[in-house]
Motif scaffolding. Sequence first.
Motif, PDB file in Angstrom:
ATOM      1  N   VAL A   1      -2.814  -6.574   5.051  1.00  0.00           N
ATOM      2  CA  VAL A   1      -2.590  -5.438   3.897  1.00  0.00           C
ATOM      3  C   VAL A   1      -4.412  -5.068   3.676  1.00  0.00           C
ATOM      4  CG1 VAL A   1      -2.567  -4.164   2.051  1.00  0.00           C
ATOM      5  CG2 VAL A   1      -0.749  -5.665   2.493  1.00  0.00           C
TER       6      VAL A   1
ATOM      7  N   GLU B   1      -7.868  -3.055   3.326  1.00  0.00           N
ATOM      8  CA  GLU B   1      -8.349  -1.919   2.313  1.00  0.00           C
ATOM      9  C   GLU B   1      -8.230  -0.151   2.846  1.00  0.00           C
ATOM     10  OE1 GLU B   1      -8.874  -2.385  -0.566  1.00  0.00           O
ATOM     11  OE2 GLU B   1      -8.455  -4.408  -0.590  1.00  0.00           O
TER      12      GLU B   1
ATOM     13  N   LEU C   1      -2.476  -3.282  -5.611  1.00  0.00           N
ATOM     14  CA  LEU C   1      -3.647  -4.292  -4.488  1.00  0.00           C
ATOM     15  C   LEU C   1      -4.302  -5.359  -5.759  1.00  0.00           C
ATOM     16  CD1 LEU C   1      -3.959  -2.213  -1.489  1.00  0.00           C
ATOM     17  CD2 LEU C   1      -2.360  -3.771  -1.714  1.00  0.00           C
TER      18      LEU C   1
ATOM     19  N   ALA D   1       0.221  -1.074  -0.059  1.00  0.00           N
ATOM     20  CA  ALA D   1      -0.049   0.020   0.035  1.00  0.00           C
ATOM     21  C   ALA D   1       1.056   1.371   0.067  1.00  0.00           C
ATOM     22  CB  ALA D   1      -0.993   0.108   0.917  1.00  0.00           C
ATOM     23  N   GLN D   2       1.924   0.869   0.098  1.00  0.00           N
ATOM     24  CA  GLN D   2       2.848   2.178   0.624  1.00  0.00           C
ATOM     25  C   GLN D   2       4.319   2.318  -1.205  1.00  0.00           C
ATOM     26  OE1 GLN D   2       2.782   0.524   3.462  1.00  0.00           O
ATOM     27  NE2 GLN D   2       1.291   2.056   2.911  1.00  0.00           N
TER      28      GLN D   2
ATOM     29  N   VAL E   1      -3.008   2.876  -5.954  1.00  0.00           N
ATOM     30  CA  VAL E   1      -3.123   2.017  -5.343  1.00  0.00           C
ATOM     31  C   VAL E   1      -4.747   0.616  -4.681  1.00  0.00           C
ATOM     32  CG1 VAL E   1      -2.585   1.494  -2.068  1.00  0.00           C
ATOM     33  CG2 VAL E   1      -1.928   3.055  -3.059  1.00  0.00           C
ATOM     34  N   LYS E   2      -5.249   0.910  -4.940  1.00  0.00           N
ATOM     35  CA  LYS E   2      -5.750   0.261  -4.842  1.00  0.00           C
ATOM     36  C   LYS E   2      -6.376  -0.707  -5.899  1.00  0.00           C
ATOM     37  CE  LYS E   2      -9.575   2.248  -1.735  1.00  0.00           C
ATOM     38  NZ  LYS E   2     -11.115   3.385  -1.965  1.00  0.00           N
TER      39      LYS E   2
ATOM     40  N   ALA F   1      -4.855   1.748   1.576  1.00  0.00           N
ATOM     41  CA  ALA F   1      -5.135   1.806   0.962  1.00  0.00           C
ATOM     42  C   ALA F   1      -5.593   3.402   1.387  1.00  0.00           C
ATOM     43  CB  ALA F   1      -5.724   1.550  -0.363  1.00  0.00           C
TER      44      ALA F   1
END
Length: 489
Positions: free
Chosen positions: A264, A266, A279, A232-233, A275-276, A269
């Motif tokens: 991780v 949701e 993922l 997410a980063q 980011v979503k 994010a």
Amino acid sequence: MNNVQTDVQGAAGNRGHKGRKPVVETTPGKRPLRVAVIGAGPAGIYTADMLTKSDAVTNGEIEVAIDLFDRYPTPFGLIRYGVAPDHPRIKGIISALRSILGRGDIRFFGNVNYGSDLTLGELKEHYDAVVFSTGAVNDAPLEVPGVDLDGVYGAAEFVAWYDGHPDYPRTWPLKAEKVAVIGNGNVALDVARVLAKHADDMLTTEIPGNVYQGLKANPVTDVHVFGRRGPAQMKFTPLELRELAKVPDVDLIVHAEDISEEHVSEEAAGENNQVKVMLKTLRKWLEDDSPKTASRRLHLHFFQRPEEVLGEDGAVVGLRTERTRLNDDGSVSPTGEYFDHEVGAVYHAIGYLGSPLAEIPFDLERGVILNAEGRVLDPNGVVHPGLYATGWIKRGPVGLIGATKSDALETITHLLEDVPTLEGADQPGFEAIKQTMSAKGVEYTTWDGWLQLDEYEQNLGASSHDAEGNPRERVKVVERDEMVRISRA
């Protein structure tokens, strides 16, 4: 400001040059405001372009004459020598930069090294203002034990090699079958992709012959990418992540403990749709149970912080990482759980760092020119009249083209505000700078010279072929002397 490098004579000592008159007395109408921009990458070109399009210029309040200098014989800086050659969309930025320089109202001088070919004093003799846009091209250091072992490389140096940089060796020691890449940004992904890719699949790009031969002999089977934080980063984009899946004969390996819902959420994010998407892409790869039959594998590891580069007999034999845990604020904490990975080479792509410039106050720790919103400062925080900075050498190596443009706008806004108080150059004539360089034996190149080199490289491509027998778009000339010879023919 403890980590400051400066030349005392070149700092406050150059202020108030005897015999100079304020520029405001010579403009408008008498002569144009003469501006030198040092660095012909995106930051320098956008700065020059915005200055020519500023309200003060378009309204006729002042006239400007801008000369753009670069230490390379070619323009475009990091776009030519710092972007992976298999990134055609990013390379497309060159088209926009080319259209700016192709107008003819901004002069380009290449193969000119600031500090030796032209000193600060010489620039001040010929220009009313000087803007530094030299960027950040060195690797930020990896500070863990073992970084001095044979087989540890900075990503920026590897990028310079495969991009045909004129100031780097023509060969690269591609000997390891298993390789680690430390970092979770675009450069780390570029390095990993180029290492994993077969050489024939790079022939659709502009890579020089020496790079093709080096990649052809690459024995790599596994490339491991390590990020100290979670997916997410990630610093790269969905486009760059999806490009990994398009690399022929390379299997992508992800790990459930890194991207499962348990590790991780949701919420991690947030509202970031990019980011979503990433993922979702990673989880799709995880759920793919098709046979892994490719000859090479690219592994993505998250929550792994480099602890030590392991060595034997002075050479890399492995990388020790520590498992991390994500905190609510996005930082990570150590868990005390360690892993040893068998690798024969380690590339670190954890950021860039700017280099000091002769006679210019510099923050060594941050790798930037001392400045306030683009106005260069002396070590005491006093504005250095007529000197400015823009781009990564101003703010550090963060942000892409959008940030570079806004950065340039801030700097030129202050430059134009300062025009009434600037000290006029003693020798502002249009041809004077060429006479100075010629007298010193500087073999400078020009925009017309770049067009000649550009045509030459395209002809090299037309006479070469990719793996499918198609003519290549371009093949880069690597040797500096050869570039200069072609450009000055």
